[in-house]
Design a protein around this motif. Structure first.
Motif, short mmCIF file in Angstrom:
data_model
loop_
_atom_site.label_atom_id
_atom_site.label_comp_id
_atom_site.label_asym_id
_atom_site.label_seq_id
_atom_site.Cartn_x
_atom_site.Cartn_y
_atom_site.Cartn_z
N UNK A 112 -6.34 2.04 -5.54
CA UNK A 112 -6.36 2.09 -4.22
C UNK A 112 -5.03 1.48 -4.34
N UNK A 113 -4.53 0.53 -5.49
CA UNK A 113 -3.17 0.89 -5.12
C UNK A 113 -1.65 1.93 -5.60
N UNK A 114 -1.91 1.98 -5.95
CA UNK A 114 -1.48 3.41 -6.67
C UNK A 114 -1.54 4.34 -5.42
N UNK A 115 -2.36 5.39 -4.71
CA UNK A 115 -2.75 5.74 -3.82
C UNK A 115 -1.48 5.34 -2.80
N UNK A 116 -1.81 3.93 -2.40
CA UNK A 116 -0.84 3.15 -1.14
C UNK A 116 0.11 3.54 -1.35
N UNK A 117 0.98 2.82 -2.78
CA UNK A 117 2.17 3.20 -3.36
C UNK A 117 2.83 4.23 -3.05
N UNK A 118 2.02 5.27 -3.74
CA UNK A 118 2.43 6.70 -3.72
C UNK A 118 2.76 7.70 -1.46
N UNK A 119 2.00 6.81 -1.23
CA UNK A 119 1.88 7.29 0.18
C UNK A 119 3.17 6.54 0.75
N UNK A 120 3.91 5.48 0.13
CA UNK A 120 4.48 4.62 0.82
C UNK A 120 6.48 4.91 0.28
N UNK A 121 6.10 5.96 -0.92
CA UNK A 121 6.64 6.45 -1.06
C UNK A 121 7.21 5.43 -2.67
N UNK A 122 6.80 3.72 -3.32
CA UNK A 122 7.13 3.40 -4.36
C UNK A 122 6.80 4.43 -5.53
N UNK A 123 7.08 3.87 -6.45
CA UNK A 123 7.00 4.85 -8.14
C UNK A 123 6.39 3.78 -9.30
N UNK A 124 6.26 2.48 -8.49
CA UNK A 124 6.08 1.48 -9.85
C UNK A 124 5.80 0.05 -9.45
N UNK A 125 3.77 0.27 -10.05
CA UNK A 125 2.99 -1.11 -9.23
C UNK A 125 2.98 -2.00 -10.71
N UNK A 126 3.20 -3.64 -10.48
CA UNK A 126 2.67 -4.21 -11.83
C UNK A 126 1.66 -4.89 -11.06
N UNK A 127 0.43 -5.02 -12.31
CA UNK A 127 -0.61 -5.72 -11.70
C UNK A 127 -1.48 -6.64 -12.86
N UNK A 128 -1.96 -8.38 -12.55
CA UNK A 128 -2.41 -9.23 -13.74
C UNK A 128 -1.25 -9.89 -14.32
N UNK A 129 -0.08 -9.22 -14.59
CA UNK A 129 1.07 -9.82 -14.91
C UNK A 129 1.14 -11.66 -14.56
N UNK A 130 1.04 -12.39 -15.40
CA UNK A 130 1.56 -13.55 -14.55
C UNK A 130 2.69 -13.93 -14.71
#
Length: 168
Positions: A150-168
Motif C-alpha cells: 500500500x505504501x509503495x502504491x501511494x508513493x508511486x501515485x504521488x511521484x515519490x521514488x523511495x520509502x523507509x519503513x520500520x527503521x528507528x
C-alpha cells in the motif's frame, strides 16, 4: 587506486579494513511488479492462507533476487507465478521500499518496477503461493493488503521514488 582499497562488486572501491571482515546483516532484495492496465488498475495477488509471510493478504507479484539482476528476477517471477511475458526493455524502476518488518528482523530492499507492456493474462501457476489475481484501482485497494505494498502504491501515485519503513 591506492593500496588501501580493493575493487569489490561493480567497481566500488572498498577499504581493506572492510574486505573479509565480519559484516553486518545483509539485506534481502525483492523485485516487485507494478503492472497497471488500460483502466488504471494495478495487478495484485491474494497470497495463500498457508504462506509464511502475509497469509491471505494482497500483494504485488514478487520474488527474491537469486544469482540475477533485479529486472531479470522480475521477468522470471512474472513468467513463473502468473504466466506473464515481460521484456526487460519494457521495465522501468518505479519505487524502492527499504524496510525492517517487523522491527528486529532481517532488512529488506523491495524494488518495484513498472512494466510498460507484457503479454499474457495473469494465471495462477503457483497455487501454493497465490490463490488469485485481481486488478485494483489505487484509490480502492483491497483489504487486507501488505502494508508496504500500500505504501509503495501511494508513493508511486504521488511521484515519490523511495520509502523507509520500520527503521528507528
Amino acid at each position: 587506486m591506492s593500496d588501501a582499497q580493493d575493487v569489490v562488486g561493480a567497481g566500488v572501491p572498498v577499504p581493506h579494513s572492510r574486505v573479509g571482515a565480519q559484516q553486518g546483516v545483509l539485506n534481502i532484495v525483492g523485485a516487485h511488479l507494478y503492472a497497471e492496465d488500460a483502466r488504471g488498475r494495478i495487478l495484485l495477488g491474494l497470497r495463500h492462507p498457508d504462506s509464511v509471510y502475509a497469509p491471505s493478504t494482497h500483494h504485488f507479484l514478487a520474488g527474491h533476487c537469486e544469482q540475477e539482476s533485479a529486472v531479470a528476477c522480475l521477468v522470471r517471477e512474472a513468467r513463473e507465478e502468473a504466466g506473464l511475458v515481460i521484456d526487460a526493455d519494457d521495465v522501468e524502476f518505479a519505487h524502492a521500499v527499504h524496510l525492517v518488518d517487523p522491527p528486529g528482523t532481517r532488512p529488506r530492499m523491495q524494488l518495484i518496477f513498472r512494466a510498460r507492456r507484457w503479454t499474457g493474462t495473469p494465471t495462477i501457476l503457483e497455487p501454493d503461493k497465490c490463490v488469485g489475481w485481481g486488478w485494483w484501482y489505487p484509490h480502492d485497494l483491497p483489504d487486507p493488503i501488505v502494508p508496504y505494498t500500500r505504501a509503495a502504491i501511494e508513493a508511486i501515485q504521488a511521484g515519490h521514488l523511495y520509502t523507509e519503513i520500520g527503521w528507528t
